[in-house]
Design an enzyme around this catalytic site. Structure first.
Site, PDB file in Angstrom:
ATOM      1  N   ASP A 145      -3.104   1.426   6.898  1.00  0.00           N
ATOM      2  CA  ASP A 145      -4.316   1.040   6.173  1.00  0.00           C
ATOM      3  C   ASP A 145      -4.262   1.523   4.726  1.00  0.00           C
ATOM      4  O   ASP A 145      -5.218   1.356   3.980  1.00  0.00           O
ATOM      5  CB  ASP A 145      -5.549   1.616   6.874  1.00  0.00           C
ATOM      6  CG  ASP A 145      -6.860   1.138   6.268  1.00  0.00           C
ATOM      7  OD1 ASP A 145      -7.033  -0.092   6.152  1.00  0.00           O
ATOM      8  OD2 ASP A 145      -7.700   1.990   5.888  1.00  0.00           O
ATOM      9  N   GLU A 163      -1.652  -0.878  -4.172  1.00  0.00           N
ATOM     10  CA  GLU A 163      -2.695  -1.703  -3.561  1.00  0.00           C
ATOM     11  C   GLU A 163      -3.317  -2.632  -4.596  1.00  0.00           C
ATOM     12  O   GLU A 163      -3.596  -2.189  -5.711  1.00  0.00           O
ATOM     13  CB  GLU A 163      -3.764  -0.808  -2.927  1.00  0.00           C
ATOM     14  CG  GLU A 163      -3.195   0.060  -1.799  1.00  0.00           C
ATOM     15  CD  GLU A 163      -4.234   0.970  -1.156  1.00  0.00           C
ATOM     16  OE1 GLU A 163      -5.404   1.000  -1.633  1.00  0.00           O
ATOM     17  OE2 GLU A 163      -3.888   1.651  -0.186  1.00  0.00           O
ATOM     18  N   HIS A 211      -6.981  -1.017   3.448  1.00  0.00           N
ATOM     19  CA  HIS A 211      -7.603   0.266   3.085  1.00  0.00           C
ATOM     20  C   HIS A 211      -9.106   0.239   3.372  1.00  0.00           C
ATOM     21  O   HIS A 211      -9.940   0.466   2.493  1.00  0.00           O
ATOM     22  CB  HIS A 211      -7.350   0.604   1.614  1.00  0.00           C
ATOM     23  CG  HIS A 211      -7.314   2.080   1.369  1.00  0.00           C
ATOM     24  ND1 HIS A 211      -6.395   2.678   0.560  1.00  0.00           N
ATOM     25  CD2 HIS A 211      -8.081   3.099   1.858  1.00  0.00           C
ATOM     26  CE1 HIS A 211      -6.593   3.989   0.535  1.00  0.00           C
ATOM     27  NE2 HIS A 211      -7.608   4.262   1.324  1.00  0.00           N
TER      28      HIS A 211
END
Length: 313
Positions: free
Chosen positions: A255, A260, A279
């Site tokens: 996650d 990102e 996330h």
């Protein structure tokens, strides 16, 4: 006029209470981007007029802090402050606050969901059935297996309780914790060789490199599962993808990632037996309200000349 610049789109998304706390104190809440994080360039252009800053996963570098001529407080809408240059903030006398404990249950519950999904191939089965297939995927029962929890703070302890309720043996590694109730404390390398499931719950050190290097990932028990709902920088992602492809590891549920959103060319996208989420472990309405209220309270206190209740360092 006092201005609180909010860079994260999730602040007060599920409760008006944090927003109202700032507004009622005259703290001028401003969120330029409703659905995305504030781009770094725009953050730099806006930070000079901000008295308070509420951030998510943004990189609050020394450059950002240097450009913040009016800034009196930085608040992390969450717990981990590893994306904030604490030394630069300290040098400027700017307190950094966070919301400890606000999302612990949300993350622990989600993490155990990842463990179950990875062990039993839940998402793989969903994808196959949605595509018109009807596979019978086999995966291990958790009872009698060993989970190794790396980082035994609030989240790690909650996870240990969930795992024990499923009949798992719990090992824990945390160099900063002297007591590990419900778990046997062991060294990291010992944990990696013994655990059927390894779950990470600690901040990343960007200067130290991945905690789970290629060597440590290779040392994990053959067929083991890796779960990471903490920070992407903890894991050598290229090595993890390779060890999934060659079958040394049985699976991974992630996650959090080093970059990102996950880059299009990440080898994890094509690795087998991997579960990837965005996330979102802390994304519950309850945690969202708690995080917002705690950081808003401390922003208001610091702007009023009072000490923070929840300083990060």
């Amino acid at each position: 006029m006092t201005t609180t610049l909010i860079t994260t789109p999730t602040f007060a998304r599920h409760s008006p209470d944090p927003w109202e706390l700032l507004a009622s104190a005259g703290a001028g809440p401003l969120r330029p981007c409703e659905n995305t994080a504030l781009p770094p360039g725009e953050l730099l252009s806006r930070i000079g007029t901000a008295d308070a800053l509420i951030v998510g996963m943004d990189a609050i570098t020394a450059e950002v802090i240097e450009a913040a001529g009016r800034l009196k407080v930085i608040a992390k809408h969450g717990v981990g402050v590893d994306t904030i240059d604490l030394a630069a903030a300290r040098a400027r006398g700017i307190p950094v606050v966070c919301a400890p404990g606000s999302n612990s249950r949300a993350v622990a519950e989600y993490t155990f969901g990842l463990v179950l999904s990875a062990a039993r191939g839940v998402t793989a089965s969903h994808g196959a059935v949605a595509a018109g297939e009807w596979p019978k995927l086999f995966g291990p029962e958790l009872a009698g297996r060993t989970i190794g929890i790396v980082g035994f703070g609030r989240i790690g302890r909650l996870l240990a309780g969930y795992a024990a309720a499923f009949g798992m043996t719990v090992l824990a590694h945390d160099p900063y914790v002297t007591e590990t109730p419900g778990a046997r404390s062991v060294g990291l390398d010992d944990l990696l060789t013994r655990a059927d499931v390894v779950s990470l719950h600690l901040p990343a050190d960007p200067d130290a490199g991945p905690l789970l290097s290629r060597e440590r990932l290779t040392a994990m028990k053959p067929g083991a599962l890796l779960v990471n709902a903490a920070r992407g920088g903890l894991v050598d992602e290229d090595a993890l993808a390779a060890l999934l492809k060659d079958g040394h590891l049985g699976g991974a549920a992630l996650d959090a990632f080093a970059h990102e959103p996950l880059p299009a060319d990440s080898p994890l996208r094509t690795a087998p037996n991997v579960l990837l989420t965005s996330h979102m472990a802390a994304c519950t309405p309850e945690a969202n309200r708690a995080m917002g209220v705690l950081v808003a309270e401390d922003v208001v206190r610091v702007l009023a000349g009072q000490p923070a209740l929840r300083p990060a360092a």
